[in-house]
Design a protein around this motif. Sequence first.
Motif, short mmCIF file in Angstrom:
data_model
loop_
_atom_site.label_atom_id
_atom_site.label_comp_id
_atom_site.label_asym_id
_atom_site.label_seq_id
_atom_site.Cartn_x
_atom_site.Cartn_y
_atom_site.Cartn_z
N PHE A 1 0.85 -1.20 0.00
CA PHE A 1 0.00 0.00 0.00
C PHE A 1 0.88 1.24 0.00
O PHE A 1 1.63 1.47 0.95
CB PHE A 1 -0.91 0.00 1.23
CG PHE A 1 -1.70 1.28 1.41
CD1 PHE A 1 -2.64 1.67 0.47
CD2 PHE A 1 -1.49 2.09 2.52
CE1 PHE A 1 -3.36 2.86 0.62
CE2 PHE A 1 -2.21 3.27 2.69
CZ PHE A 1 -3.15 3.65 1.74
N ILE A 2 0.80 2.00 -1.08
CA ILE A 2 1.48 3.29 -1.12
C ILE A 2 0.40 4.35 -1.03
O ILE A 2 -0.40 4.53 -1.96
CB ILE A 2 2.32 3.44 -2.42
CG1 ILE A 2 3.44 2.38 -2.40
CG2 ILE A 2 2.91 4.85 -2.52
CD1 ILE A 2 4.29 2.35 -3.65
N GLY A 3 0.34 5.00 0.12
CA GLY A 3 -0.72 5.97 0.36
C GLY A 3 -0.63 6.55 1.74
O GLY A 3 0.39 6.38 2.43
N SER A 4 -1.67 7.27 2.17
CA SER A 4 -1.86 7.86 3.51
C SER A 4 -1.33 9.28 3.63
O SER A 4 -0.55 9.75 2.81
CB SER A 4 -1.22 7.00 4.62
OG SER A 4 0.13 7.36 4.79
N CYS A 5 -1.76 9.95 4.72
CA CYS A 5 -1.32 11.32 4.98
C CYS A 5 0.15 11.39 5.32
O CYS A 5 0.75 12.46 5.35
CB CYS A 5 -2.16 11.96 6.10
SG CYS A 5 -2.12 11.07 7.67
N THR A 6 0.78 10.25 5.56
CA THR A 6 2.21 10.22 5.85
C THR A 6 3.03 10.26 4.56
O THR A 6 4.03 10.97 4.48
CB THR A 6 2.56 8.92 6.62
OG1 THR A 6 1.63 8.75 7.68
CG2 THR A 6 3.97 8.98 7.19
N ASN A 7 2.62 9.51 3.57
CA ASN A 7 3.45 9.27 2.40
C ASN A 7 2.65 9.09 1.12
O ASN A 7 2.78 8.05 0.45
CB ASN A 7 4.31 8.01 2.60
CG ASN A 7 5.58 8.26 3.39
OD1 ASN A 7 5.88 7.55 4.33
ND2 ASN A 7 6.36 9.27 3.01
N ALA A 8 1.84 10.07 0.73
CA ALA A 8 1.12 9.92 -0.54
C ALA A 8 1.13 11.23 -1.32
O ALA A 8 0.18 11.56 -2.03
CB ALA A 8 -0.31 9.44 -0.31
N ARG A 9 2.22 11.99 -1.13
CA ARG A 9 2.36 13.24 -1.88
C ARG A 9 3.20 12.97 -3.12
O ARG A 9 3.74 11.89 -3.31
CB ARG A 9 2.96 14.31 -0.97
CG ARG A 9 2.05 14.60 0.23
CD ARG A 9 2.58 15.68 1.16
NE ARG A 9 1.61 15.90 2.23
CZ ARG A 9 1.54 15.14 3.34
NH1 ARG A 9 2.41 14.15 3.51
NH2 ARG A 9 0.63 15.38 4.24
N ILE A 10 3.31 13.98 -3.96
CA ILE A 10 3.91 13.75 -5.28
C ILE A 10 5.35 13.24 -5.17
O ILE A 10 5.76 12.35 -5.92
CB ILE A 10 3.81 15.02 -6.17
CG1 ILE A 10 4.23 14.71 -7.61
CG2 ILE A 10 4.61 16.18 -5.63
CD1 ILE A 10 3.30 13.80 -8.36
N GLU A 11 6.12 13.77 -4.22
CA GLU A 11 7.51 13.30 -4.10
C GLU A 11 7.56 11.84 -3.67
O GLU A 11 8.46 11.10 -4.06
CB GLU A 11 8.28 14.15 -3.09
CG GLU A 11 8.52 15.58 -3.57
CD GLU A 11 9.13 16.47 -2.49
OE1 GLU A 11 9.60 15.94 -1.45
OE2 GLU A 11 9.12 17.69 -2.68
N ASP A 12 6.60 11.44 -2.84
CA ASP A 12 6.53 10.03 -2.42
C ASP A 12 6.27 9.14 -3.63
O ASP A 12 6.87 8.07 -3.78
CB ASP A 12 5.40 9.83 -1.40
CG ASP A 12 5.64 10.61 -0.12
OD1 ASP A 12 6.78 10.61 0.37
OD2 ASP A 12 4.68 11.22 0.39
N LEU A 13 5.34 9.59 -4.48
CA LEU A 13 5.00 8.78 -5.66
C LEU A 13 6.17 8.74 -6.64
O LEU A 13 6.45 7.71 -7.25
CB LEU A 13 3.73 9.32 -6.33
CG LEU A 13 2.48 9.41 -5.46
CD1 LEU A 13 1.23 9.64 -6.32
CD2 LEU A 13 2.29 8.18 -4.59
#
Lengths: 195, 458
Positions: free
Chosen positions: B335-347
């Motif tokens: 799961f790649i997501g959530s308020c911790t790690n789902a912003r553009i740089e994370d993706l």
Amino acid sequence: MDPVSRVTGRMAPIDRADVDTDQIIPKQFLKRIERTGYGPFLFFDWRAGGDFVLDKPEHAGASVLVTGANFGCGSSREHAPWALRDFGFKAIIAPSFADIFLANCFKTGLLAVTLPDRQVRHLIDLAAEDPAAQVTVDLETQEVRGEGFAYGFAVDPFSRECLLGGLDEIGLVEKHLSEIGAYESHRQEWLPAVK
Amino acid sequence: MPRTIAQKLWDAHVVRVAPGEPDLLYVDLHLVHEVTSPQAFEGLRLSGRHVRRPDLTLATMDHNVPTKGGIKAADDLSRRQMELLAENCKREAIPLYQIGSRHQGIVHVIGPELGLTQPGMVIVCGDSHTSTHGAFGALAFGIGTSEVELVLATQCLPQKRLGDLAVTVSGELPLGVTAKDIVLGVIGRTGISQGQGHLVEYRGSAIRALSMEGRMTVCNMSIEWGAKAGMIAPDDTTFAYLHGRPSAPKGAAWEAALDYWRSLTSDEGASFDGETSIDASQLEPHVTWGTNPGQVVPVTGRVPQPRSDTDERALKYMDLVPGTALADIAIDRVFIGSCTNARIEDLRAAASVIRGRHVHPKVRAMVVPGSMTVKRAAEDEGLDLVFKAAGFEWRNAGCSMCLGMNTDILAPGERCASTSNRNFEGRQGSGGRTHLMSPPMAAAAAVTGHVVDVRELL
């Protein structure tokens, strides 16, 4: 809120530290839109395994939960104290509580009392050995009493006053509307508005 | 007297001080979502009250939105909660980003990207990860539903003054090590309750070197070690992120704001109740092995011997044996997501690992962007094609499998490499097992089918 001053009853022990709110009330039960009705879902997954301490007949009707440190860590869901209250608990005793959970307990009228590890250990052991033992959690005198012991506890004086008086916190804040208005008139003009 | 940034933020928001009472704090921005607000709005209605400052209140749907199929795909209870939020917002004139809106997304993703989250503000939300907004030098924390009602009615919150902690992260992060590893490293050292009753400032060269998105990841997980709020003093990185965003100040107001924002640092000699120091250059990618975020080790490590009843229970729940190499743990889901790690740089970071590779045949992997804005940005860069070509599902924005309120959940016994923030028992689905890690680490796990040191794939 109804005034809360003293709880007398039997204890149920959950002898674990770091009990998180996902255990207290799992997420699938956060879809309700009411403040009540959460009791049957308290510790749902743990109770589903059978033989969970809260379901033992000797702890039926217990009104004081005694448990480990950092109780209520995790999410801000007020559904956690609602579920504990709806299940029948009126007080919780632990060595420490997570901040948001503690605040939510007071808003729910649930007495959350912090005692040192050693005293909580005594209460957990007592609840396990003698489930019929009665304790009184007294907010007025700020002590937890039972046969042969009385443990004093500290509590935030304002929260105590609100509970003892059954005060409506919104009403209390509304007494200061003029000060709120004065503050608003001096806010920086660059601060964002949502439109 | 020298003050910490947290004390400055606090002092600037005190409406009223009275002996024996908590300070009354003013709230600059109140974020609202569908799950923790219905009872608050109902309370207002029953007492004949209204929202004092709808212009300082923003609502979005995030916790139980379906990530495909729109609102029609939601179960009845979830749909009812979302419809009720829409009714409540309409009645009280609160702006709402509902499903289908261009700006809908996780509440802690959309505030910053709209420029609504700014230095110097007090921000609250009925969600514990509100600490995310502290990345901008704001005082931001989660509240319960009764407090949501109180803020809706009065725009204020009585709060007892809290202590200050500092976390200093020196040195430079090695390649393949991220903001997520900083915060998991911190929690691994502090445990999950040391922050109780405190406001935390993260500082030091490694924090300064982080982008705003990295800083949000760090502040986001402050609550996972018990802190009420986490924050980072604003600097040029903060100002550059904000400049030109829809709700950021413009023209002369921007200059005036900058002058103030630059004053939001802890004074020389300000005292903290405690300090934790970490050398970023010694950090490795981190992975949780247990059922709380403090049960974490470097990916090169092994599942530790239990040191407490909590550890014993965690090992049993996670079906792990002490001494097992982390890299030997096979996974079923990513799961790649959530308020911790789902912003553009994370993706971007995840996509860079999977580009030209394919999801392991035994793994089901999904990406849930933090907001529809993030989703569009990713699609503009072609990241969606990278994920889809590799076999990832590409979904709409929401909290999704971070807490599993919608249908994105683990089956009992399934093991997930997750970029989210909590690995509590059942968090991602009853009986599911969660290993928290960074987006590149989760991407690496997706392609290899087991926990792996992403540095081997770079």
